[in-house]
Design a protein around this motif. Structure first.
Motif, PDB file in Angstrom:
ATOM      1  N   ASP A  81      32.024  25.801  33.848  1.00 52.16           N
ATOM      2  CA  ASP A  81      32.415  25.544  35.071  1.00 52.16           C
ATOM      3  C   ASP A  81      33.864  24.889  35.413  1.00 52.16           C
ATOM      4  O   ASP A  81      34.270  25.048  36.197  1.00 52.16           O
ATOM      5  CB  ASP A  81      31.361  24.549  35.780  1.00 52.16           C
ATOM      6  CG  ASP A  81      29.976  24.960  35.946  1.00 52.16           C
ATOM      7  OD1 ASP A  81      29.813  26.176  35.933  1.00 52.16           O
ATOM      8  OD2 ASP A  81      29.075  24.247  35.864  1.00 52.16           O
ATOM      9  N   SER A  82      34.242  24.336  34.384  1.00 52.56           N
ATOM     10  CA  SER A  82      35.737  23.603  34.550  1.00 52.56           C
ATOM     11  C   SER A  82      36.763  24.674  34.621  1.00 52.56           C
ATOM     12  O   SER A  82      37.931  24.454  35.347  1.00 52.56           O
ATOM     13  CB  SER A  82      35.972  22.909  33.125  1.00 52.56           C
ATOM     14  OG  SER A  82      35.967  23.338  32.001  1.00 52.56           O
ATOM     15  N   SER A  83      36.541  25.944  34.149  1.00 48.38           N
ATOM     16  CA  SER A  83      37.688  26.891  34.204  1.00 48.38           C
ATOM     17  C   SER A  83      37.810  27.348  35.846  1.00 48.38           C
ATOM     18  O   SER A  83      38.969  27.759  36.022  1.00 48.38           O
ATOM     19  CB  SER A  83      37.285  28.178  33.325  1.00 48.38           C
ATOM     20  OG  SER A  83      37.356  27.980  31.959  1.00 48.38           O
ATOM     21  N   VAL A  84      36.686  27.176  36.525  1.00 55.68           N
ATOM     22  CA  VAL A  84      36.663  27.822  37.668  1.00 55.68           C
ATOM     23  C   VAL A  84      37.859  26.955  38.624  1.00 55.68           C
ATOM     24  O   VAL A  84      38.520  27.681  39.493  1.00 55.68           O
ATOM     25  CB  VAL A  84      35.272  27.821  38.378  1.00 55.68           C
ATOM     26  CG1 VAL A  84      35.378  28.157  40.007  1.00 55.68           C
ATOM     27  CG2 VAL A  84      34.475  28.619  37.699  1.00 55.68           C
ATOM     28  N   ALA A  85      38.019  25.830  38.123  1.00 50.28           N
ATOM     29  CA  ALA A  85      38.833  25.091  39.179  1.00 50.28           C
ATOM     30  C   ALA A  85      40.263  25.410  38.849  1.00 50.28           C
ATOM     31  O   ALA A  85      41.323  25.060  39.730  1.00 50.28           O
ATOM     32  CB  ALA A  85      38.649  23.474  38.646  1.00 50.28           C
ATOM     33  N   LEU A  86      40.466  26.211  37.767  1.00 46.30           N
ATOM     34  CA  LEU A  86      41.914  26.354  37.546  1.00 46.30           C
ATOM     35  C   LEU A  86      42.283  27.882  37.586  1.00 46.30           C
ATOM     36  O   LEU A  86      43.279  28.356  37.530  1.00 46.30           O
ATOM     37  CB  LEU A  86      42.236  26.068  36.344  1.00 46.30           C
ATOM     38  CG  LEU A  86      42.479  24.728  35.721  1.00 46.30           C
ATOM     39  CD1 LEU A  86      42.577  24.151  34.393  1.00 46.30           C
ATOM     40  CD2 LEU A  86      43.915  23.940  36.510  1.00 46.30           C
ATOM     41  N   ASP A  87      41.159  28.539  38.275  1.00 43.16           N
ATOM     42  CA  ASP A  87      41.380  30.117  38.043  1.00 43.16           C
ATOM     43  C   ASP A  87      41.347  30.901  39.197  1.00 43.16           C
ATOM     44  O   ASP A  87      41.194  32.198  39.567  1.00 43.16           O
ATOM     45  CB  ASP A  87      40.090  30.630  37.067  1.00 43.16           C
ATOM     46  CG  ASP A  87      40.583  30.461  35.731  1.00 43.16           C
ATOM     47  OD1 ASP A  87      41.819  30.060  35.323  1.00 43.16           O
ATOM     48  OD2 ASP A  87      39.663  30.678  34.713  1.00 43.16           O
ATOM     49  N   ASP A  88      41.515  30.220  40.500  1.00 41.72           N
ATOM     50  CA  ASP A  88      41.470  30.658  41.700  1.00 41.72           C
ATOM     51  C   ASP A  88      43.051  31.331  41.859  1.00 41.72           C
ATOM     52  O   ASP A  88      43.682  30.777  42.883  1.00 41.72           O
ATOM     53  CB  ASP A  88      41.137  29.718  42.894  1.00 41.72           C
ATOM     54  CG  ASP A  88      40.947  30.512  44.019  1.00 41.72           C
ATOM     55  OD1 ASP A  88      41.021  31.609  44.044  1.00 41.72           O
ATOM     56  OD2 ASP A  88      40.709  29.669  45.091  1.00 41.72           O
ATOM     57  N   HIS A  89      43.370  32.229  41.415  1.00 49.34           N
ATOM     58  CA  HIS A  89      44.877  32.632  41.256  1.00 49.34           C
ATOM     59  C   HIS A  89      44.982  34.143  41.350  1.00 49.34           C
ATOM     60  O   HIS A  89      43.932  34.953  41.363  1.00 49.34           O
ATOM     61  CB  HIS A  89      45.826  32.104  40.056  1.00 49.34           C
ATOM     62  CG  HIS A  89      45.116  32.233  38.872  1.00 49.34           C
ATOM     63  ND1 HIS A  89      44.748  33.496  38.389  1.00 49.34           N
ATOM     64  CD2 HIS A  89      44.726  31.204  37.784  1.00 49.34           C
ATOM     65  CE1 HIS A  89      44.302  33.309  36.974  1.00 49.34           C
ATOM     66  NE2 HIS A  89      44.277  32.060  37.031  1.00 49.34           N
ATOM     67  N   MET A  90      46.022  34.650  41.466  1.00 53.34           N
ATOM     68  CA  MET A  90      46.391  36.224  41.509  1.00 53.34           C
ATOM     69  C   MET A  90      45.837  36.993  40.481  1.00 53.34           C
ATOM     70  O   MET A  90      45.142  38.113  40.654  1.00 53.34           O
ATOM     71  CB  MET A  90      47.617  36.712  41.780  1.00 53.34           C
ATOM     72  CG  MET A  90      48.765  36.285  40.571  1.00 53.34           C
ATOM     73  SD  MET A  90      50.401  36.586  40.799  1.00 53.34           S
ATOM     74  CE  MET A  90      50.875  35.202  41.331  1.00 53.34           C
ATOM     75  N   LEU A  91      45.691  36.396  39.421  1.00 53.40           N
ATOM     76  CA  LEU A  91      45.069  37.194  38.142  1.00 53.40           C
ATOM     77  C   LEU A  91      43.699  37.547  38.049  1.00 53.40           C
ATOM     78  O   LEU A  91      43.340  38.332  37.495  1.00 53.40           O
ATOM     79  CB  LEU A  91      45.671  36.457  36.786  1.00 53.40           C
ATOM     80  CG  LEU A  91      45.364  37.364  35.443  1.00 53.40           C
ATOM     81  CD1 LEU A  91      46.059  38.674  35.673  1.00 53.40           C
ATOM     82  CD2 LEU A  91      45.758  36.373  34.250  1.00 53.40           C
ATOM     83  N   ASN A  92      43.001  36.665  39.025  1.00 48.92           N
ATOM     84  CA  ASN A  92      41.607  36.697  39.024  1.00 48.92           C
ATOM     85  C   ASN A  92      41.349  36.944  40.626  1.00 48.92           C
ATOM     86  O   ASN A  92      40.186  36.538  40.984  1.00 48.92           O
ATOM     87  CB  ASN A  92      41.012  35.557  38.696  1.00 48.92           C
ATOM     88  CG  ASN A  92      40.717  35.284  37.186  1.00 48.92           C
ATOM     89  OD1 ASN A  92      41.106  36.153  36.508  1.00 48.92           O
ATOM     90  ND2 ASN A  92      40.728  33.869  36.773  1.00 48.92           N
ATOM     91  N   SER A  93      42.040  38.168  41.068  1.00 55.37           N
ATOM     92  CA  SER A  93      41.583  38.244  42.289  1.00 55.37           C
ATOM     93  C   SER A  93      42.218  39.737  42.678  1.00 55.37           C
ATOM     94  O   SER A  93      42.638  40.442  42.009  1.00 55.37           O
ATOM     95  CB  SER A  93      42.528  37.482  43.552  1.00 55.37           C
ATOM     96  OG  SER A  93      43.896  37.344  43.227  1.00 55.37           O
ATOM     97  N   ASP A  94      41.520  40.500  43.887  1.00 53.14           N
ATOM     98  CA  ASP A  94      41.689  41.776  44.247  1.00 53.14           C
ATOM     99  C   ASP A  94      42.470  41.800  45.734  1.00 53.14           C
ATOM    100  O   ASP A  94      42.615  40.671  46.343  1.00 53.14           O
ATOM    101  CB  ASP A  94      40.265  42.349  44.307  1.00 53.14           C
ATOM    102  CG  ASP A  94      39.545  42.701  43.075  1.00 53.14           C
ATOM    103  OD1 ASP A  94      40.306  42.703  42.110  1.00 53.14           O
ATOM    104  OD2 ASP A  94      38.278  42.773  43.135  1.00 53.14           O
ATOM    105  N   PRO A  95      43.103  42.769  46.166  1.00 48.24           N
ATOM    106  CA  PRO A  95      43.586  42.777  47.303  1.00 48.24           C
ATOM    107  C   PRO A  95      42.550  42.584  48.527  1.00 48.24           C
ATOM    108  O   PRO A  95      41.398  43.019  48.072  1.00 48.24           O
ATOM    109  CB  PRO A  95      44.236  44.357  47.544  1.00 48.24           C
ATOM    110  CG  PRO A  95      44.306  44.680  46.137  1.00 48.24           C
ATOM    111  CD  PRO A  95      43.302  44.104  45.127  1.00 48.24           C
ATOM    112  N   PRO A  96      42.923  41.920  49.612  1.00 47.10           N
ATOM    113  CA  PRO A  96      44.141  41.575  49.843  1.00 47.10           C
ATOM    114  C   PRO A  96      44.684  40.320  49.314  1.00 47.10           C
ATOM    115  O   PRO A  96      45.891  39.786  49.466  1.00 47.10           O
ATOM    116  CB  PRO A  96      43.981  41.542  51.579  1.00 47.10           C
ATOM    117  CG  PRO A  96      42.742  41.008  51.700  1.00 47.10           C
ATOM    118  CD  PRO A  96      42.011  41.900  50.721  1.00 47.10           C
TER     119      PRO A  96
END
Length: 414
Positions: A81-96
């Motif tokens: 769960d602790s990783s989720v707090a730091l992983d809301d970035h471009m590498l973990n996302s799709d367009p748009p």
């Protein structure tokens, strides 16, 4: 080494033997199971892609999503769960969303902007080499390869010099996490520390903005609402983490392979114009990003005749793809004179919309590092030529790098 009779098991275990030289296993997989089902320790169905054309296709396949929030249960099982707090970035996302987040920081990493950093990076290289001991063993990773990119990315972000050692320590803990209870606890503590640190630094920059990337991102967050607070902190972490570890290991890999291929080192010494091509050859031959970060199938996807079922995770072995004989002639030969157009076809920085944002910076840092090192210490040698190199043992594996690089630095002969 683990026998290639069971290559999938070898790739899953990430033993020191496999880490020392994974390429026979990758070669066997390319020949027999190029899209190979794995049974990794996290217990989630995963497929490993090893051929060049398949890898290139998968890197640009929109049905292989990078939005790990869409696969949140699997993601939490692997990283906690602790990783989720730091992983809301471009590498973990799709367009748009990916498009929006990448656009906010891309202006700092254009070739023109990166080239403007050349004099300052050269100055940092000179200063680090000034501090290296001469004529005695020194770990070049600790003394040179790691400090260079951490200084550069922290200066870009606005991380104060006094904070850089602890930020680097936390990042190393996150990067080298295994699956044991103790390892996961250490990861959680490091991720919580990083989140708290960047949250506090954001507040400091908000009160006292300066001419750095973090201040610019805060302005975008507060003025235009184009960035959430969560995205802001995660993006700062991503840029710092990706901006130093992969570059440090790339520098280390480059020095290691030049030292272990004396004819290639001689060629680069005699013709410094070969340095850019040497860097591209290292990226192809033994790059620091061994596998791309996880994707997951949003629907059944067929690649090379194998159906990857909906919900399965996908790993793309970039270093295997870059040794594919269907794409590269004599791929297991390290050749700094390899034709430039062939070298540039490598997937060391990925492909598609997630192509590495910091590729130009990584190239510049590594070129200047090699040039400065060989100019100052042309008689650099391994500290113990008979000693086996110590490669990182990491769980997935994401990084390909040395745990240490002991050398002896000697200036030009009088």
């Amino acid at each position: 080494m683990t026998s290639v009779e069971d290559p999938a098991a070898a790739a899953e275990r990430c033993t020191p033997e496999f880490r020392r030289n994974p390429y026979p296993v990758y070669g066997h997989l390319r020949d027999t199971a190029p899209v190979c089902p794995l049974n990794p320790p996290h217990g989630i169905s995963t497929y490993l892609i090893t051929r060049y054309e398949d890898a290139r296709t998968a890197l640009a396949e929109p049905r292989l999503s990078k939005d790990m929030y869409g696969a949140l249960d699997s993601y939490r099982r692997i990283f906690g769960d602790s990783s989720v707090a730091l992983d809301d970035h471009m590498l973990n996302s799709d367009p748009p969303k990916h498009t929006r987040l990448r656009r906010l920081v891309s202006s700092q990493f254009t070739p023109h902007r990166v080239e403007s950093l050349r004099p300052h990076i050269r100055q940092i290289v000179t200063g680090l080499l000034d501090d290296c001991p001469v004529g005695e063993p020194v770990d070049l990773l600790t003394a040179f390869a790691f400090p260079l990119p951490i200084i550069v990315i922290c200066e870009l972000l606005g991380v104060p010099p006094e904070d850089r050692p602890k930020v680097q320590t936390w990042s190393i803990t996150v990067a080298q996490t295994g699956f044991s209870k103790e390892s996961k606890q250490a990861q959680q503590r490091a991720e919580e520390a990083l989140h708290a640190y960047f949250a506090e630094l954001v507040e400091q920059k908000r009160q006292r903005p300066s001419d750095d990337l973090l201040s610019a991102m805060i302005a975008a967050r507060d003025e235009d609402g184009r960035l959430t607070e969560h995205e802001l902190i995660s993006t700062a972490f991503l840029l710092m983490f990706a901006g130093h570890k992969t570059n440090a290991y790339l520098i280390g890999n480059a020095v290691h392979h030049l030292l272990t291929h004396p004819d290639q080192l001689r060629a680069v010494r005699e013709d410094p114009e070969l340095v850019p091509r040497a860097v591209e050859e290292v990226l192809r031959y033994d790059g620091s990003v061994e596998t791309a970060t996880f994707r997951y199938a949003t629907e059944d996807v067929e690649i090379a005749g194998t159906t990857i079922p909906r919900g399965a995770l996908v790993q793309i072995a970039l270093n295997s793809a870059n040794r594919d004989p269907l794409k590269f002639d004599a791929p297991d030969t390290f050749d700094v004179r390899r034709p430039a157009n062939t070298q540039s076809a490598h997937l060391g920085f990925g492909h598609g919309i997630h192509y590495c944002l910091g590729a130009a910076l990584a190239r510049l840092e590594t070129r200047l590092a090699l040039t400065g090192l060989l100019e100052r210490f042309p008689r650099i040698t391994p500290a113990d030529p008979a000693r086996e190199p110590q490669w990182l043992v990491v769980p997935f594996p994401a990084f390909r790098g040395l745990a240490e690089l002991p050398v002896v630095l000697e200036p030009p002969a009088p």
